[in-house]
Every structure is written in C-alpha cells, then in structure tokens.
Design an enzyme around this catalytic site. Sequence first.
Site, PDB file in Angstrom:
ATOM      1  CG  HIS A  37      -1.890  -1.035   1.374  1.00 42.27           C
ATOM      2  ND1 HIS A  37      -1.808  -2.022   2.322  1.00 42.27           N
ATOM      3  CD2 HIS A  37      -3.022  -1.274   0.673  1.00 42.27           C
ATOM      4  CE1 HIS A  37      -2.867  -2.830   2.195  1.00 42.27           C
ATOM      5  NE2 HIS A  37      -3.615  -2.402   1.212  1.00 42.27           N
ATOM      6  CG  ASP A 150      -5.916  -6.646  -5.881  1.00 40.47           C
ATOM      7  OD1 ASP A 150      -6.475  -7.646  -5.446  1.00 40.47           O
ATOM      8  OD2 ASP A 150      -5.144  -5.942  -5.188  1.00 40.47           O
ATOM      9  CB  SER A 185      -1.909  -9.970   0.725  1.00 37.32           C
ATOM     10  OG  SER A 185      -3.266 -10.112   1.073  1.00 37.32           O
ATOM     11  CB  SER A 186      -4.652  -6.787   4.328  1.00 37.90           C
ATOM     12  OG  SER A 186      -4.339  -5.553   3.744  1.00 37.90           O
ATOM     13  NE  ARG A 187      -8.976 -11.991   2.092  1.00 38.64           N
ATOM     14  CZ  ARG A 187      -9.455 -11.077   1.258  1.00 38.64           C
ATOM     15  NH1 ARG A 187      -8.646 -10.464   0.442  1.00 38.64           N
ATOM     16  NH2 ARG A 187     -10.739 -10.775   1.255  1.00 38.64           N
TER      17      ARG A 187
HETATM   18  P1  AMP Z   1      -6.582  -3.469  -0.542  1.00 38.67           P
HETATM   19  O1  AMP Z   1      -6.426  -2.706   0.745  1.00 38.67           O
HETATM   20  O2  AMP Z   1      -6.180  -4.891  -0.454  1.00 38.67           O
HETATM   21  O3  AMP Z   1      -7.938  -3.255  -1.181  1.00 38.67           O
HETATM   22  O4  AMP Z   1      -5.529  -2.819  -1.539  1.00 38.67           O
HETATM   23  C1  AMP Z   1      -5.529  -1.447  -1.810  1.00 38.67           C
HETATM   24  C2  AMP Z   1      -4.659  -1.203  -3.020  1.00 38.67           C
HETATM   25  O5  AMP Z   1      -3.325  -1.626  -2.739  1.00 38.67           O
HETATM   26  C3  AMP Z   1      -5.128  -1.982  -4.261  1.00 38.67           C
HETATM   27  O6  AMP Z   1      -4.989  -1.150  -5.412  1.00 38.67           O
HETATM   28  C4  AMP Z   1      -4.168  -3.136  -4.295  1.00 38.67           C
HETATM   29  O7  AMP Z   1      -3.973  -3.664  -5.599  1.00 38.67           O
HETATM   30  C5  AMP Z   1      -2.893  -2.503  -3.773  1.00 38.67           C
HETATM   31  N1  AMP Z   1      -1.983  -3.512  -3.238  1.00 38.67           N
HETATM   32  C6  AMP Z   1      -2.294  -4.504  -2.361  1.00 38.67           C
HETATM   33  N2  AMP Z   1      -1.213  -5.288  -2.141  1.00 38.67           N
HETATM   34  C7  AMP Z   1      -0.208  -4.793  -2.911  1.00 38.67           C
HETATM   35  C8  AMP Z   1       1.156  -5.178  -3.134  1.00 38.67           C
HETATM   36  N3  AMP Z   1       1.702  -6.235  -2.524  1.00 38.67           N
HETATM   37  N4  AMP Z   1       1.893  -4.433  -3.981  1.00 38.67           N
HETATM   38  C9  AMP Z   1       1.350  -3.353  -4.614  1.00 38.67           C
HETATM   39  N5  AMP Z   1       0.077  -2.947  -4.440  1.00 38.67           N
HETATM   40  C10 AMP Z   1      -0.700  -3.656  -3.610  1.00 38.67           C
END
Ligand code: AMP
Length: 281
Positions: A37, A150, A185-187
Amino acid sequence: MKVIPTKEGIKQVLARHRALGQTIGLVPTMGALHDGHLALVKQSISASDVTVVSIFVNPTQFNDTQDLERYPRTLDKDLALLEAAGVDYVFVPDVMEMYPEQAVLKFDFGRLETTLEGEFRPGHFNGVGIVVSKLFHIIQPTQVYFGQKDLQQVAVIRRLIRDLSFDLEMVVVPTLREEDGLAMSSRNTLLSKEARALAPIVYESLSRAKDELLKGAKWFDVKKQIEALYREQPKLRLEYFELVQSDSMEIAQTLNDHDSFAICTACGIDGIRLIDNLFVA
Ligand code: AMP
C-alpha cells in the site's frame, strides 16, 4: 495529516485545494496497511500535490460474510504509517456514511464478471465498481493509484473509468513482495505459521510456469504440472491458474507477439484466500 470520516468534510477541504489548481491523488484501500500500500502512497505523494488515502472495508465487495468479519482492521497503526509517509488526508468513512441506504445499482462488467475472480467471487466486482465510483465522485481525484497485485480489478476499473467518463488518470503500481516472493497482502497476517510456510508456492508456481512458457512449453502442459504440484499438499486448494491476455483478461492458451500476457492465480491455504499474478513478457 487530517483524518476525516464524512463525505462533506473531505469534499470541503479538497474544494480548497482544487480552487488553488492543485492535483489530488487518491489511494483507495481497505486498511491493514503494508509496504505494498505504501508503494502506492509514495507514488501519489511524488506525482500529486495532495494525497488522499481512503480506508474502508467495503462490505458490498465481500461475497463471504466470514471473510468480511475476519478481515484485519488496524486503524491506529495504519494512521501512524500514513502520517510518517507524509499523506495529507485520510478518508475513513463508516458503512452508514458510504451506504446510508443499500445500493440498488448493479454493474455488469461482462466477461470480467465470469472469469477468474469474477467466477469465484460472484458479485465482487459489482461491489468494487460501486465503492470506487462513490470514492471517485466524493474525492474527484486527478490521479488514482491501484496495485498490479489485483490485475483483474485494474481491468474492471479501467472499464469503469472509460464507460462512465471519469476525468482522471489511473496509475498501476507493480506488486511488492516479501523476500521469499509472497505478494504482500493484508490477508497474509491471517496465515498460521504452517500456512505461511506453504505460501511461497504461489509465487514459485507463477515463476516456474513463466519460465517454462518462455522456454517454449505448451500452456496445457505447464498448467497440468502446476495443478499436480498443488495436489501434493492437502492444505492447499488451487482455485485457478490461468494464462490471460492482460488488458482484456481473456483466458489464453498460447502467447503471441502483439499482446501482453499474465499468469493469474488464486488459492486457499488452510482457508485463507491468496491471489497473485505475473506478467509473462
Ligand atoms: P486493498 O487494501 O487490499 O484493497 O488494496 C488497496 C490497493 O493496494 C489496491 O490497489 C491493491 O492492488 C494494492 N496492493 C495490495 N497489495 C499490494 C502489493 N503487494 N503491492 C502493490 N500494491 C498492492
């Protein structure tokens, strides 16, 4: 850094920046922030005059209530990271603020709804379309930042921007990975120790498949090999492992010289769902 929970509040402060002719970068997130992020945030800070990060765990994009309930929430830590990064505003609406009444509008992204994530998470992209449209209307950003992690979401949002004539630029940021290749990843924080030890298989299988393809192997054979690798581990459940044309996300069987291709995968590790992708050429 200002933390603003209401639509009216964020609209007011941003109107002042817009009146000064400043550009506004938006990084939409669901929180539980990590360096992936922050890579998006850094790009926004370097390219846009003002950076807004939204943190909202959007219920309409979850097709599984258990997944929504256990989604990690770490707001205090997130705010500290964003403040240190130099973010200007964090928009942190609650569900009532974003959905005072249930949205009845439905998006249909055509083929994107029925392949890969669309197939395994029915209704997911409709929820993404609704929340992202709302954020675009509320923030009216000049640039928006999304992660390649994503990839299908990027294709959906590109379509949304074109079909609804949103006047903004989308910037796609490469995937940040842990040292062993696992996409951040948050997960990942939900993975047990044992599951975390198995998780590098996701990136390893993508890399191996890419190498084999570039050496001239047939996709059909590569995919069979990877499926067999996953079957060896009872804790792993492969949902899909597909070669796609990376703009349309159409499933492909062979490479060609004029299109760009990616391999996309999703799997469950001990009940936690991870997705990843790799560009082939
Ligand atoms: P999320 O909080 O998972 O919805 O992610 C928010 C944004 O961060 C989305 O545009 C994701 O694609 C991006 N994102 C999540 N993980 C990564 C990562 N490892 N590298 C780059 N961008 C990421």
